[in-house]
Design an enzyme around this catalytic site. Sequence first.
Site, PDB file in Angstrom:
ATOM      1  CB  THR A 145      -0.900  -0.020   1.257  1.00  0.00           C
ATOM      2  OG1 THR A 145      -1.491   1.256   1.421  1.00  0.00           O
ATOM      3  CG2 THR A 145      -0.105  -0.326   2.527  1.00  0.00           C
ATOM      4  CG  ASP A 146      -1.172   4.893  -1.046  1.00  0.00           C
ATOM      5  OD1 ASP A 146      -1.701   4.236  -0.135  1.00  0.00           O
ATOM      6  OD2 ASP A 146      -1.793   5.739  -1.724  1.00  0.00           O
ATOM      7  CD  GLU A 147      -3.265   3.360   4.540  1.00  0.00           C
ATOM      8  OE1 GLU A 147      -2.955   3.072   5.715  1.00  0.00           O
ATOM      9  OE2 GLU A 147      -4.413   3.369   4.118  1.00  0.00           O
ATOM     10  CE1 TYR A 158      -3.374  -2.807   5.761  1.00  0.00           C
ATOM     11  CE2 TYR A 158      -3.378  -0.444   5.316  1.00  0.00           C
ATOM     12  CZ  TYR A 158      -3.370  -1.748   4.851  1.00  0.00           C
ATOM     13  OH  TYR A 158      -3.349  -1.999   3.513  1.00  0.00           O
ATOM     14  CE  LYS A 215       0.035  -4.648   2.971  1.00  0.00           C
ATOM     15  NZ  LYS A 215      -0.362  -5.982   2.420  1.00  0.00           N
ATOM     16  N   PRO A 272     -17.990   2.074  -0.003  1.00  0.00           N
ATOM     17  CG  PRO A 272     -17.128  -0.084  -0.176  1.00  0.00           C
ATOM     18  CD  PRO A 272     -16.723   1.348  -0.071  1.00  0.00           C
TER      19      PRO A 272
HETATM   20  P1  NAD Z   1      -9.720  -7.407   2.235  1.00  0.00           P
HETATM   21  O1  NAD Z   1      -9.720  -7.155   3.701  1.00  0.00           O
HETATM   22  O2  NAD Z   1     -10.941  -7.118   1.444  1.00  0.00           O
HETATM   23  O3  NAD Z   1      -9.375  -8.942   1.972  1.00  0.00           O
HETATM   24  C1  NAD Z   1      -8.366  -9.622   2.661  1.00  0.00           C
HETATM   25  C2  NAD Z   1      -8.521 -11.116   2.390  1.00  0.00           C
HETATM   26  O4  NAD Z   1      -7.463 -11.794   3.078  1.00  0.00           O
HETATM   27  C3  NAD Z   1      -9.839 -11.694   2.915  1.00  0.00           C
HETATM   28  O5  NAD Z   1     -10.387 -12.589   1.975  1.00  0.00           O
HETATM   29  C4  NAD Z   1      -9.421 -12.438   4.169  1.00  0.00           C
HETATM   30  O6  NAD Z   1     -10.266 -13.548   4.476  1.00  0.00           O
HETATM   31  C5  NAD Z   1      -8.012 -12.889   3.804  1.00  0.00           C
HETATM   32  N1  NAD Z   1      -7.167 -13.130   4.974  1.00  0.00           N
HETATM   33  C6  NAD Z   1      -6.978 -12.309   6.037  1.00  0.00           C
HETATM   34  N2  NAD Z   1      -6.146 -12.878   6.924  1.00  0.00           N
HETATM   35  C7  NAD Z   1      -5.762 -14.070   6.382  1.00  0.00           C
HETATM   36  C8  NAD Z   1      -4.898 -15.107   6.809  1.00  0.00           C
HETATM   37  N3  NAD Z   1      -4.226 -15.034   7.981  1.00  0.00           N
HETATM   38  N4  NAD Z   1      -4.729 -16.174   6.005  1.00  0.00           N
HETATM   39  C9  NAD Z   1      -5.390 -16.261   4.816  1.00  0.00           C
HETATM   40  N5  NAD Z   1      -6.235 -15.320   4.380  1.00  0.00           N
HETATM   41  C10 NAD Z   1      -6.422 -14.225   5.151  1.00  0.00           C
HETATM   42  O7  NAD Z   1      -8.467  -6.625   1.679  1.00  0.00           O
HETATM   43  P2  NAD Z   1      -8.263  -5.887   0.277  1.00  0.00           P
HETATM   44  O8  NAD Z   1      -8.774  -4.507   0.383  1.00  0.00           O
HETATM   45  O9  NAD Z   1      -8.687  -6.773  -0.804  1.00  0.00           O
HETATM   46  O10 NAD Z   1      -6.665  -5.775   0.262  1.00  0.00           O
HETATM   47  C11 NAD Z   1      -5.885  -6.830  -0.304  1.00  0.00           C
HETATM   48  C12 NAD Z   1      -4.425  -6.427  -0.214  1.00  0.00           C
HETATM   49  O11 NAD Z   1      -4.220  -5.216  -0.939  1.00  0.00           O
HETATM   50  C13 NAD Z   1      -3.931  -6.166   1.199  1.00  0.00           C
HETATM   51  O12 NAD Z   1      -2.619  -6.672   1.297  1.00  0.00           O
HETATM   52  C14 NAD Z   1      -3.924  -4.649   1.311  1.00  0.00           C
HETATM   53  O13 NAD Z   1      -2.939  -4.229   2.217  1.00  0.00           O
HETATM   54  C15 NAD Z   1      -3.573  -4.259  -0.100  1.00  0.00           C
HETATM   55  N6  NAD Z   1      -4.045  -2.948  -0.566  1.00  0.00           N
HETATM   56  C16 NAD Z   1      -5.368  -2.596  -0.448  1.00  0.00           C
HETATM   57  C17 NAD Z   1      -5.797  -1.389  -0.988  1.00  0.00           C
HETATM   58  C18 NAD Z   1      -7.248  -0.977  -0.919  1.00  0.00           C
HETATM   59  O14 NAD Z   1      -7.589   0.138  -1.317  1.00  0.00           O
HETATM   60  N7  NAD Z   1      -8.165  -1.813  -0.441  1.00  0.00           N
HETATM   61  C19 NAD Z   1      -4.879  -0.523  -1.606  1.00  0.00           C
HETATM   62  C20 NAD Z   1      -3.528  -0.905  -1.684  1.00  0.00           C
HETATM   63  C21 NAD Z   1      -3.141  -2.127  -1.178  1.00  0.00           C
HETATM   64  O1  DAU Z   2      -4.163   3.836   0.361  1.00  0.00           O
HETATM   65  C1  DAU Z   2      -4.366   2.464   0.327  1.00  0.00           C
HETATM   66  C2  DAU Z   2      -5.195   2.034   1.508  1.00  0.00           C
HETATM   67  O2  DAU Z   2      -6.530   2.477   1.261  1.00  0.00           O
HETATM   68  C3  DAU Z   2      -5.172   0.525   1.736  1.00  0.00           C
HETATM   69  O3  DAU Z   2      -3.874   0.142   2.110  1.00  0.00           O
HETATM   70  C4  DAU Z   2      -6.160   0.101   2.826  1.00  0.00           C
HETATM   71  O4  DAU Z   2      -6.208  -1.312   2.917  1.00  0.00           O
HETATM   72  C5  DAU Z   2      -7.529   0.634   2.467  1.00  0.00           C
HETATM   73  O5  DAU Z   2      -8.448   0.332   3.509  1.00  0.00           O
HETATM   74  C6  DAU Z   2      -7.469   2.140   2.245  1.00  0.00           C
HETATM   75  O6  DAU Z   2      -7.153   2.817   3.481  1.00  0.00           O
HETATM   76  P1  DAU Z   2      -7.876   4.186   3.914  1.00  0.00           P
HETATM   77  O7  DAU Z   2      -7.743   4.319   5.376  1.00  0.00           O
HETATM   78  O8  DAU Z   2      -7.428   5.299   3.061  1.00  0.00           O
HETATM   79  O9  DAU Z   2      -9.397   3.830   3.481  1.00  0.00           O
HETATM   80  P2  DAU Z   2     -10.802   3.996   4.214  1.00  0.00           P
HETATM   81  O10 DAU Z   2     -11.825   3.562   3.215  1.00  0.00           O
HETATM   82  O11 DAU Z   2     -10.840   3.359   5.543  1.00  0.00           O
HETATM   83  O12 DAU Z   2     -10.919   5.572   4.435  1.00  0.00           O
HETATM   84  C7  DAU Z   2     -10.717   6.489   3.370  1.00  0.00           C
HETATM   85  C8  DAU Z   2     -10.840   7.904   3.918  1.00  0.00           C
HETATM   86  O13 DAU Z   2     -12.207   8.136   4.292  1.00  0.00           O
HETATM   87  C9  DAU Z   2     -10.039   8.154   5.188  1.00  0.00           C
HETATM   88  O14 DAU Z   2      -9.563   9.501   5.145  1.00  0.00           O
HETATM   89  C10 DAU Z   2     -11.047   8.019   6.312  1.00  0.00           C
HETATM   90  C11 DAU Z   2     -12.330   8.496   5.663  1.00  0.00           C
HETATM   91  N1  DAU Z   2     -13.588   7.869   6.132  1.00  0.00           N
HETATM   92  C12 DAU Z   2     -13.643   6.520   6.236  1.00  0.00           C
HETATM   93  C13 DAU Z   2     -14.812   5.899   6.632  1.00  0.00           C
HETATM   94  C14 DAU Z   2     -14.893   4.401   6.790  1.00  0.00           C
HETATM   95  C15 DAU Z   2     -14.704   8.672   6.355  1.00  0.00           C
HETATM   96  O15 DAU Z   2     -14.672   9.893   6.234  1.00  0.00           O
HETATM   97  N2  DAU Z   2     -15.865   8.057   6.741  1.00  0.00           N
HETATM   98  C16 DAU Z   2     -15.967   6.711   6.894  1.00  0.00           C
HETATM   99  O16 DAU Z   2     -17.064   6.222   7.240  1.00  0.00           O
END
Ligand code: NAD
Ligand code: DAU
Length: 373
Positions: free
Chosen positions: A162-164, A189, A193, A231
């Site tokens: 992640t960019d975080e 988190y 990562k 969502p």
């Molecule tokens: P998510 O939470 O939707 O899905 C995670 C999946 O991993 C789930 O299916 C869960 O059951 C599985 N899991 C968790 N712990 C596990 C374990 N111990 N063993 C096996 N499976 C396990 O996450 P996501 O948003 O799809 O993110 C996927 C990856 O992408 C993560 O590594 C996250 O850090 C990275 N990422 C997410 C975003 C984003 O915007 N969502 C952006 C950049 C990177």
């Molecule tokens: O940048 C990549 C990351 O993006 C991934 O590594 C993470 O897995 C993914 O969850 C996401 O992290 P964020 O913390 O940026 O996403 P989140 O959807 O939780 O929140 C996005 C922004 O919105 C953040 O500034 C918090 C704000 N927020 C979030 C929620 C859930 C709100 O204002 N209201 C809300 O209800």
Amino acid sequence: MNNSEQVSESADESATDPANVPAPNPSFAPQHILVTGGAGFIGANFVHWVARNHPQVHMTVLDALTYAGKRENLDGVPAANLTFVHGNICDAELVESLLSGLNQRSAAAVPPIDAIVHFAAESHNDNSILDASPFLNTNVTGTYVLLEAARRHDIRFHHISTDEVYGDLALDEPRKFTEDSPYKPSSPYSASKAASDHLIRAWHRTYGVKATISNCSNNYGPYQHVEKFIPRQITNILAGIRPKLYGTGSAVRDWISVEDHCTAVWAILTHGRIGDTYLVGANGEMSNIDVLRMILECMGQPSDAFDHVNDRPGGDKRYAIDATKITRELGWRPRFTDFAEGLDETIQWYREHEDWWRPDKDATEAKYRLQGH
Ligand code: NAD
Ligand code: DAU
């Protein structure tokens, strides 16, 4: 250990894939990928995308089916492309059995696993603030277990990050994250990562594991859990709950469609330079309040029909990705750059899939209430 050890990809395969314009790096044609976390948001989108675009590739999905994973996310993936294993990436014996082929349901027809694409993680910042321990177990120990297995079997490893890990940027500065930005994670988190990224780099340098890393910005699209920003707001409106904005809503995220993330992962897996990191983003910077206003408008709500709630402790202000390297070196480009259109399609998906999100909604909102969100 270098790129030349990798096998060649057949010419026709990359020609049919718009994401894979000819790249300068030697190529790798995976035959059987272990996709960890393949029942989660991005992992499931990746499995569907690979099955559609590279049907010759078999995938074994290893997923613990935590609150964030659903087996049904993989419904529709042809059985010939998929083996599903319900299990934990921290289970070293299970991982070893998968890589040794012992657990393969039709060993004769399916080639041995030749790559790991590692999505599995605890992924939500707010959860990590409540309890960091599953984040350390899965994101750090789980990654270590997989790296050791990849090392023993000398297989290709792509780590999804992640960019975080780079912390945040000020709202008013022109700078974006690059592959050279210093690590400065803010939350449990992102610290977990960052730790996993460091393990990948160390296992590459010390043991020669054929690893690459991608650090992507915020994804949107189908199958994203209702705890995440977009969502949550869509399903709040559908459920008759007012959307919730953290603080003033001035924080900025750099949105990318999940399908564009998937094509970037494929480009890196097949053409990336071993040992390298690639940033993935689509120039999608937008403040949270602007995103929320777009959702409200799209769903026919007044622009002030939301509540301001507690901000996230230590919350990051702004993320922004400079994706020059992956564009220049691998020829990857995002295809879905009209955010309004992508958001509209995402809203439509949640409208049509209430059965999918409804079971998670009450528990998610109850947890948020405890945090004042
Ligand atoms: P998510 O939470 O939707 O899905 C995670 C999946 O991993 C789930 O299916 C869960 O059951 C599985 N899991 C968790 N712990 C596990 C374990 N111990 N063993 C096996 N499976 C396990 O996450 P996501 O948003 O799809 O993110 C996927 C990856 O992408 C993560 O590594 C996250 O850090 C990275 N990422 C997410 C975003 C984003 O915007 N969502 C952006 C950049 C990177
Ligand atoms: O940048 C990549 C990351 O993006 C991934 O590594 C993470 O897995 C993914 O969850 C996401 O992290 P964020 O913390 O940026 O996403 P989140 O959807 O939780 O929140 C996005 C922004 O919105 C953040 O500034 C918090 C704000 N927020 C979030 C929620 C859930 C709100 O204002 N209201 C809300 O209800």
